[in-house]
Design a protein around this motif. Structure first.
Motif, mmCIF file in Angstrom:
data_model
loop_
_atom_site.group_PDB
_atom_site.id
_atom_site.type_symbol
_atom_site.label_atom_id
_atom_site.label_comp_id
_atom_site.label_asym_id
_atom_site.label_seq_id
_atom_site.Cartn_x
_atom_site.Cartn_y
_atom_site.Cartn_z
ATOM 1 N N ILE A 6 -10.172 0.111 4.519
ATOM 2 C CA ILE A 6 -11.210 0.313 3.501
ATOM 3 C C ILE A 6 -10.765 -0.275 2.164
ATOM 4 O O ILE A 6 -11.537 -0.952 1.474
ATOM 5 C CB ILE A 6 -11.522 1.815 3.339
ATOM 6 N N SER A 7 -9.490 -0.035 1.813
ATOM 7 C CA SER A 7 -8.969 -0.529 0.550
ATOM 8 C C SER A 7 -8.999 -2.055 0.490
ATOM 9 O O SER A 7 -9.417 -2.661 -0.510
ATOM 10 C CB SER A 7 -7.539 -0.019 0.338
ATOM 11 N N ASN B 124 -2.115 5.241 6.325
ATOM 12 C CA ASN B 124 -3.306 5.506 7.116
ATOM 13 C C ASN B 124 -4.074 4.196 7.318
ATOM 14 O O ASN B 124 -4.530 3.577 6.363
ATOM 15 C CB ASN B 124 -4.179 6.536 6.395
ATOM 16 N N GLN C 159 -12.666 -3.270 0.149
ATOM 17 C CA GLN C 159 -13.190 -3.046 -1.200
ATOM 18 C C GLN C 159 -12.645 -4.068 -2.182
ATOM 19 O O GLN C 159 -13.383 -4.620 -3.018
ATOM 20 C CB GLN C 159 -12.843 -1.627 -1.667
ATOM 21 N N SER D 56 -0.287 4.009 1.157
ATOM 22 C CA SER D 56 -0.783 4.826 2.264
ATOM 23 C C SER D 56 -0.477 4.135 3.580
ATOM 24 O O SER D 56 -0.566 2.909 3.701
ATOM 25 C CB SER D 56 -2.300 5.030 2.127
ATOM 26 N N SER E 149 0.843 -1.188 0.000
ATOM 27 C CA SER E 149 0.000 0.000 0.000
ATOM 28 C C SER E 149 0.874 1.231 0.000
ATOM 29 O O SER E 149 1.932 1.258 0.613
ATOM 30 C CB SER E 149 -0.920 0.006 1.235
ATOM 31 N N LYS F 70 -7.021 3.427 8.568
ATOM 32 C CA LYS F 70 -8.420 3.412 8.137
ATOM 33 C C LYS F 70 -8.505 3.237 6.618
ATOM 34 O O LYS F 70 -9.274 2.408 6.126
ATOM 35 C CB LYS F 70 -9.106 4.708 8.564
ATOM 36 N N GLN F 71 -7.705 4.014 5.871
ATOM 37 C CA GLN F 71 -7.735 3.919 4.427
ATOM 38 C C GLN F 71 -7.254 2.557 3.939
ATOM 39 O O GLN F 71 -7.770 2.004 2.955
ATOM 40 C CB GLN F 71 -6.872 5.037 3.803
ATOM 41 N N TYR G 131 -18.067 1.923 7.412
ATOM 42 C CA TYR G 131 -17.451 2.734 6.371
ATOM 43 C C TYR G 131 -18.405 3.084 5.231
ATOM 44 O O TYR G 131 -17.996 3.686 4.223
ATOM 45 C CB TYR G 131 -16.231 2.003 5.808
#
Length: 462
Positions: free
Chosen positions: A424-425, A418, A428, A416, A414, A420-421, A459
């Motif tokens: 979520i990623s 973060n 998804q 990122s 990743s 949380k992100q 989310y």
């Protein structure tokens, strides 16, 4: 003789130095043909071709007083056949010489009539020439149609495959709209298969025996776009050394596919809108209007609705082109189709590069699903071809599909930090990987079904 239907297709040019003959022939033929032009001066025949689409020329054989050998007619016949070989020429003469008639036919004329003519024979002769002209024109058009598609193009249509719900939904819409005459707007990111979707719609339409003509708006300058779309006359601009038919004209009675229509300038948008409204247009450098009958399919990855708000895309044109909208899903939304697509591409590339023993395991397919594919299906296809070309063993690995230059990353990586992100990623991608199946996605993520449901609700991913 049965009467002909009024106003048949076919443009006729009558060339004679007798104004009375011209008037008489024009008045008679205008009962049956919409466009009948006349010319007193045979030296202006080529000018008439520049002004009009001519399918039949009725040509006098003698233009000099006291001469009846037909040499003038043969001279102008040769000029016509040299520059307009598809045009049918009928000779006219006051001298019914059978030897001259035979010579005329040997030199390329389709028939021969004497003056004064009998209306019934005259009309039959013109009708025969017109049918031949239409057949030749249709044959020329069919060279670009489905009947003349290459094997590669046929395989490309067969490759419009998938089983993911997002793809099946889009394909079902296309199947419904294909049989209609509705204009279609294909939306989606680059590489999602919009061009292939356009071909699928055309091939399943009532126009599939006629050509589908494509223009890539993103690859042309503003000046070239108008020239490609509308065509031009000789001398219309600096480099216009000869007359050129536009794609609109070539797509008559078929399908016109405008790819990347969001790149069309506002002036060109206005001209295209006028064509769609009036079903006629003029080539650049000409005032002569040409009737047109096309089915329009457009595609773009640009936000047209936002562009309307910004004033860079006409709202009235958008309403004209989007009778039906189809959103092409990203590869991320149909990850379950990767094995099917790769298998299809492999079958083609193994044959192309004579590597018939190549294969890939289910385990490697799963790894391919975890890779990022920002270029969507097009990137997957290119990656498969590259893997086949560079393969050193018969067993392909997911790592063979990676593009070092662009640095695709595995799902586990990743950009990122973060949390949380990242969560979520992962959620998804797991949901996309398993086509929305919560149980399988939860198993993929290593959590139970209820825990995944809580995160989906948390989310707003449901």
């Amino acid at each position: 003789m049965e009467s002909l239907p009024t106003f048949q297709d076919g443009n006729i040019l009558i060339v004679d130095d007798d104004a009375g003959i011209l008037t008489s022939a024009q008045l008679f033929l205008k009962q049956y043909y919409k466009k009948v032009y006349v010319e007193l001066n045979p030296d202006k025949i080529q000018s008439q071709f520049k002004k009009h689409e001519i399918s039949i020329v009725l040509l006098d054989m003698n233009f000099q007083k006291g001469k009846n050998d037909g040499e003038d007619g043969f001279k102008y016949l040769q000029q016509i056949l040299d520059t307009q070989p598809q045009t049918q020429v009928i000779f006219m003469t006051a001298y019914g010489d059978i030897d001259m008639a035979v010579k005329a036919l040997k030199n390329g004329a389709i028939d021969f009539v004497t003056k004064p003519w009998k209306n019934e024979k005259f009309l039959t002769t013109v009708e025969t020439a017109n049918k031949l002209a239409q057949n030749l024109r249709q044959l020329e058009e069919l060279k670009n149609s489905r009947q003349y598609q290459s094997e590669e193009q046929a395989r490309e249509i067969e490759g419009f495959i998938g089983g993911a719900p997002s793809f099946l939904k889009a394909k079902a819409t296309m199947e419904k709209v294909a049989t209609s005459e509705a204009n279609v707007l294909l939306l989606g990111e680059n590489g999602t298969g919009k061009g292939l979707a356009a071909k699928f719609i055309h091939q399943n339409s009532g126009r599939n025996e006629r050509p589908m003509i494509t223009i890539d708006m993103g690859a042309l300058s503003e000046t070239l776009i108008e020239s490609e779309l509308f065509g031009h006359e000789k001398g219309a601009f600096t480099d216009a050394s000869q007359q050129k038919k536009g794609r609109l004209e070539m797509a008559h009675r078929g399908t016109l596919f405008l790819d990347e229509i969001g790149n069309l300038s506002l002036p060109a948008q206005a001209k295209l809108l006028s064509v769609l409204q009036n079903k006629r247009f003029s080539r650049l450098g000409s005032n002569q209007e040409i009737d047109i009958d096309v089915r329009l399919i457009c595609a773009t990855n640009m936000p047209l609705y936002e562009m309307v708000g910004q004033g860079s895309f006409r709202q009235d044109l958008l309403y004209r082109i989007n009778t039906v909208e189809v959103m092409m899903p990203n590869l991320t939304d149909r990850l379950s189709d990767i094995p099917l697509l790769v298998t299809y591409y492999l079958s083609s590339f193994k044959s192309k590069y004579a590597k018939h023993n190549l294969s890939i395991s289910e385990e490697e397919f799963e790894k391919l699903k975890r890779m990022n594919w920002p270029g969507n299906i097009r990137e997957l296809q290119h990656a498969t071809e590259r893997a086949v070309i560079l393969a050193e063993t018969d067993q392909l690995l997911a790592s063979d599909f990676q593009n070092i230059r662009t640095g695709e990353k595995q799902l586990s990586e990743s950009t990122s930090l973060n949390l949380k992100q990242m969560e979520i990623s992962y959620i998804q991608k797991a949901m996309a990987l398993h086509n929305g199946n919560v149980t399988h996605a939860a198993k993929e993520l290593g959590i139970d079904r209820l825990a995944l449901h809580r995160r989906l609700e948390k989310y707003g991913l449901q």
